[in-house]
Design a protein around this motif. Structure first.
Motif, PDB file in Angstrom:
ATOM      1  N   LEU A  10       0.834  -1.197   0.000  1.00 20.32           N
ATOM      2  CA  LEU A  10       0.000   0.000   0.000  1.00 20.32           C
ATOM      3  C   LEU A  10       0.877   1.258   0.000  1.00 20.32           C
ATOM      4  O   LEU A  10       2.032   1.215   0.429  1.00 20.32           O
ATOM      5  N   PRO A  11       0.341   2.393  -0.465  1.00 22.18           N
ATOM      6  CA  PRO A  11       1.134   3.633  -0.496  1.00 22.18           C
ATOM      7  C   PRO A  11       1.642   4.002   0.898  1.00 22.18           C
ATOM      8  O   PRO A  11       0.936   3.840   1.897  1.00 22.18           O
ATOM      9  N   THR A  12       2.870   4.493   0.956  1.00 20.72           N
ATOM     10  CA  THR A  12       3.470   4.882   2.230  1.00 20.72           C
ATOM     11  C   THR A  12       3.395   6.384   2.481  1.00 20.72           C
ATOM     12  O   THR A  12       3.832   6.852   3.538  1.00 20.72           O
ATOM     13  N   SER A  13       2.860   7.149   1.527  1.00 22.86           N
ATOM     14  CA  SER A  13       2.732   8.593   1.715  1.00 22.86           C
ATOM     15  C   SER A  13       1.458   9.079   1.039  1.00 22.86           C
ATOM     16  O   SER A  13       0.903   8.418   0.160  1.00 22.86           O
ATOM     17  N   ALA A  14       0.985  10.248   1.484  1.00 19.19           N
ATOM     18  CA  ALA A  14      -0.203  10.870   0.893  1.00 19.19           C
ATOM     19  C   ALA A  14      -0.129  12.368   1.145  1.00 19.19           C
ATOM     20  O   ALA A  14       0.296  12.810   2.219  1.00 19.19           O
ATOM     21  N   GLN A  15      -0.526  13.146   0.151  1.00 16.50           N
ATOM     22  CA  GLN A  15      -0.548  14.587   0.291  1.00 16.50           C
ATOM     23  C   GLN A  15      -1.918  15.101  -0.130  1.00 16.50           C
ATOM     24  O   GLN A  15      -2.395  14.784  -1.223  1.00 16.50           O
ATOM     25  N   ASN A  16      -2.557  15.854   0.761  1.00 16.39           N
ATOM     26  CA  ASN A  16      -3.868  16.439   0.475  1.00 16.39           C
ATOM     27  C   ASN A  16      -4.903  15.387   0.071  1.00 16.39           C
ATOM     28  O   ASN A  16      -5.748  15.638  -0.791  1.00 16.39           O
ATOM     29  N   GLU A  17      -4.831  14.224   0.718  1.00 15.41           N
ATOM     30  CA  GLU A  17      -5.826  13.187   0.458  1.00 15.41           C
ATOM     31  C   GLU A  17      -7.130  13.574   1.171  1.00 15.41           C
ATOM     32  O   GLU A  17      -7.119  13.938   2.350  1.00 15.41           O
ATOM     33  N   THR A  18      -8.251  13.475   0.463  1.00 20.13           N
ATOM     34  CA  THR A  18      -9.528  13.908   1.012  1.00 20.13           C
ATOM     35  C   THR A  18     -10.572  12.824   0.866  1.00 20.13           C
ATOM     36  O   THR A  18     -10.711  12.205  -0.190  1.00 20.13           O
ATOM     37  N   PHE A  19     -11.302  12.583   1.969  1.00 25.36           N
ATOM     38  CA  PHE A  19     -12.430  11.657   1.947  1.00 25.36           C
ATOM     39  C   PHE A  19     -13.376  12.058   3.068  1.00 25.36           C
ATOM     40  O   PHE A  19     -12.943  12.465   4.152  1.00 25.36           O
ATOM     41  N   ALA A  20     -14.674  11.961   2.806  1.00 25.51           N
ATOM     42  CA  ALA A  20     -15.718  12.274   3.787  1.00 25.51           C
ATOM     43  C   ALA A  20     -15.555  13.683   4.358  1.00 25.51           C
ATOM     44  O   ALA A  20     -15.912  13.945   5.511  1.00 25.51           O
ATOM     45  N   GLY A  21     -15.000  14.587   3.563  1.00 27.82           N
ATOM     46  CA  GLY A  21     -14.845  15.968   3.994  1.00 27.82           C
ATOM     47  C   GLY A  21     -13.575  16.243   4.785  1.00 27.82           C
ATOM     48  O   GLY A  21     -13.305  17.400   5.145  1.00 27.82           O
ATOM     49  N   TYR A  22     -12.787  15.212   5.069  1.00 22.24           N
ATOM     50  CA  TYR A  22     -11.545  15.363   5.825  1.00 22.24           C
ATOM     51  C   TYR A  22     -10.350  15.326   4.876  1.00 22.24           C
ATOM     52  O   TYR A  22     -10.319  14.529   3.933  1.00 22.24           O
ATOM     53  N   THR A  23      -9.353  16.161   5.162  1.00 23.08           N
ATOM     54  CA  THR A  23      -8.105  16.163   4.410  1.00 23.08           C
ATOM     55  C   THR A  23      -6.969  15.734   5.336  1.00 23.08           C
ATOM     56  O   THR A  23      -6.887  16.194   6.474  1.00 23.08           O
ATOM     57  N   TYR A  24      -6.104  14.853   4.836  1.00 26.67           N
ATOM     58  CA  TYR A  24      -5.003  14.370   5.665  1.00 26.67           C
ATOM     59  C   TYR A  24      -3.749  14.183   4.820  1.00 26.67           C
ATOM     60  O   TYR A  24      -3.789  14.154   3.583  1.00 26.67           O
ATOM     61  N   HIS A  25      -2.625  14.042   5.526  1.00 21.74           N
ATOM     62  CA  HIS A  25      -1.325  13.858   4.894  1.00 21.74           C
ATOM     63  C   HIS A  25      -0.580  12.747   5.631  1.00 21.74           C
ATOM     64  O   HIS A  25      -0.672  12.636   6.864  1.00 21.74           O
ATOM     65  N   LEU A  26       0.186  11.944   4.904  1.00 19.54           N
ATOM     66  CA  LEU A  26       1.058  10.926   5.476  1.00 19.54           C
ATOM     67  C   LEU A  26       2.475  11.212   5.017  1.00 19.54           C
ATOM     68  O   LEU A  26       2.762  11.223   3.816  1.00 19.54           O
ATOM     69  N   ASP A  27       3.366  11.448   5.972  1.00 15.81           N
ATOM     70  CA  ASP A  27       4.745  11.821   5.667  1.00 15.81           C
ATOM     71  C   ASP A  27       5.722  10.950   6.439  1.00 15.81           C
ATOM     72  O   ASP A  27       5.437  10.520   7.568  1.00 15.81           O
ATOM     73  N   GLY A  28       6.905  10.736   5.853  1.00 10.72           N
ATOM     74  CA  GLY A  28       7.951   9.983   6.528  1.00 10.72           C
ATOM     75  C   GLY A  28       7.932   8.515   6.143  1.00 10.72           C
ATOM     76  O   GLY A  28       6.880   7.952   5.829  1.00 10.72           O
ATOM     77  N   GLU A  37      -6.234  17.745   8.887  1.00 10.84           N
ATOM     78  CA  GLU A  37      -6.712  19.128   8.876  1.00 10.84           C
ATOM     79  C   GLU A  37      -8.177  19.136   9.307  1.00 10.84           C
ATOM     80  O   GLU A  37      -9.018  18.524   8.652  1.00 10.84           O
ATOM     81  N   LEU A  38      -8.465  19.812  10.408  1.00 12.40           N
ATOM     82  CA  LEU A  38      -9.818  19.838  10.942  1.00 12.40           C
ATOM     83  C   LEU A  38     -10.512  21.165  10.658  1.00 12.40           C
ATOM     84  O   LEU A  38      -9.897  22.231  10.732  1.00 12.40           O
ATOM     85  N   LYS A  39     -11.808  21.061  10.369  1.00 14.12           N
ATOM     86  CA  LYS A  39     -12.681  22.223  10.276  1.00 14.12           C
ATOM     87  C   LYS A  39     -13.456  22.338  11.584  1.00 14.12           C
ATOM     88  O   LYS A  39     -13.515  21.377  12.357  1.00 14.12           O
ATOM     89  N   PRO A  40     -14.068  23.494  11.868  1.00 13.50           N
ATOM     90  CA  PRO A  40     -14.728  23.687  13.171  1.00 13.50           C
ATOM     91  C   PRO A  40     -15.758  22.630  13.523  1.00 13.50           C
ATOM     92  O   PRO A  40     -15.937  22.300  14.699  1.00 13.50           O
ATOM     93  N   GLU A  41     -16.442  22.053  12.548  1.00 17.03           N
ATOM     94  CA  GLU A  41     -17.500  21.077  12.835  1.00 17.03           C
ATOM     95  C   GLU A  41     -16.967  19.637  12.861  1.00 17.03           C
ATOM     96  O   GLU A  41     -17.746  18.704  13.069  1.00 17.03           O
ATOM     97  N   GLN A  42     -15.683  19.444  12.692  1.00 20.29           N
ATOM     98  CA  GLN A  42     -15.117  18.105  12.602  1.00 20.29           C
ATOM     99  C   GLN A  42     -14.342  17.722  13.864  1.00 20.29           C
ATOM    100  O   GLN A  42     -13.898  18.584  14.624  1.00 20.29           O
ATOM    101  N   SER A  43     -14.155  16.424  14.053  1.00 22.24           N
ATOM    102  CA  SER A  43     -13.313  15.934  15.139  1.00 22.24           C
ATOM    103  C   SER A  43     -12.745  14.578  14.764  1.00 22.24           C
ATOM    104  O   SER A  43     -13.288  13.867  13.910  1.00 22.24           O
ATOM    105  N   THR A  81      -8.920   9.772  23.372  1.00 23.34           N
ATOM    106  CA  THR A  81      -8.721  11.211  23.289  1.00 23.34           C
ATOM    107  C   THR A  81      -9.378  11.735  22.019  1.00 23.34           C
ATOM    108  O   THR A  81      -9.345  11.081  20.980  1.00 23.34           O
ATOM    109  N   GLU A  82      -9.976  12.934  22.116  1.00 23.49           N
ATOM    110  CA  GLU A  82     -10.687  13.515  20.975  1.00 23.49           C
ATOM    111  C   GLU A  82     -10.180  14.921  20.718  1.00 23.49           C
ATOM    112  O   GLU A  82      -9.970  15.698  21.655  1.00 23.49           O
ATOM    113  N   ALA A  83      -9.975  15.258  19.454  1.00 25.58           N
ATOM    114  CA  ALA A  83      -9.515  16.585  19.052  1.00 25.58           C
ATOM    115  C   ALA A  83     -10.599  17.273  18.229  1.00 25.58           C
ATOM    116  O   ALA A  83     -11.170  16.676  17.314  1.00 25.58           O
ATOM    117  N   LYS A  84     -10.873  18.545  18.567  1.00 30.37           N
ATOM    118  CA  LYS A  84     -11.848  19.358  17.845  1.00 30.37           C
ATOM    119  C   LYS A  84     -11.242  20.730  17.569  1.00 30.37           C
ATOM    120  O   LYS A  84     -10.227  21.097  18.150  1.00 30.37           O
TER     121      LYS A  84
END
Length: 235
Positions: A10-28, A37-43, A81-84
């Motif tokens: 499987l891919p070992t990195s990702a940049q600006n990957e988006t699904f279900a309204g969430y954007t994430y990155h995998l580095d290293g 990357e969280l928006k105010p309504e996301q957690s 633990t939850e982040a908002k």
């Protein structure tokens, strides 16, 4: 005879990957980092000890898990633990490995080897089931519990950490793969898992040796990790 195709890295990195309204990155590559990357309504919720850094706009609190009494009696965590907030938050596990994402559609369910969960978006439900059979748990090395993640509330993302690298095998109906018990990471709910014991005999000096595998029967996906960490030795 149908030709067997080996599992795919499987891919070992990702940049600006988006699904279900969430954007994430995998580095290293050696000890990878997940940044969400969280928006105010996301957690997102995550294991306590994997936090790495966050922006000031992100607040962190405790999220109670469903079935708290059942979890307490089983001796597993009843809080995560939850982040908002708005901004970025990053996670990393203290171990060489591979972070990968499962994009879960509404109604889907995936089963995960215990201790491999990293983080998930807010609408992914997290439950568990006890592995049946004492031989499966102790001799087979499967573990005492399997984590279950559901997309009942809608689509979302589940991030897992595999030791070494993570490979995926998509099994056809009835197709079988046998895996070292510490080598499986996740599977679709449609995939059947059994523990297989084979007696090894090479005469009087061989003793009572067993060759033990987890046998997975399709259809569906099976995730494999190339390095097995014995969790009882973790600090």
């Amino acid at each position: 005879m149908q030709m067997f195709t080996r599992p795919t890295l499987l891919p070992t990195s990702a940049q600006n990957e988006t699904f279900a309204g969430y954007t994430y990155h995998l580095d290293g590559e050696l000890v990878p980092v997940l940044t969400v990357e969280l928006k105010p309504e996301q957690s997102v919720y995550f294991e306590h000890h994997i936090f790495l850094w966050k922006n000031q706009g992100i607040t962190v609190g405790i999220k109670a898990m469903k079935g708290a009494l059942k979890r307490m009696m089983a001796g597993i965590q009843i809080f995560v633990t939850e982040a908002k907030g708005q901004g970025q938050i990053a996670f990393s596990r203290d171990g060489a490995g591979h972070i990968m994402a499962l994009h879960i559609k509404q109604g889907e369910e995936v089963h995960v080897r215990e201790h491999q969960f990293l983080a998930a978006t807010q609408n992914i439900d997290y439950t568990f089931e006890r592995v049946k059979g004492i031989s499966n748990m102790l001799i087979g090395g499967t573990g005492f519990f399997i984590d279950k993640f559901h997309g009942h509330q809608g689509e979302g993302i589940l991030w897992l950490h595999g030791y070494g690298n993570v490979f995926e095998k998509v099994l056809a109906p009835g197709e079988v793969i046998e895996v070292e018990p510490g080598g499986w990471l996740y599977k679709d709910v449609s995939v059947k898992m059994d523990t297989n014991f084979q007696k090894l005999s090479a005469g009087v000096l061989s003793g009572g040796l067993n060759f033990i595998t987890n046998r997975f029967t399709g259809p569906g996906r099976v995730g494999l990790q190339s390095m097995y960490l014995h969790y009882a030795t973790e600090a």
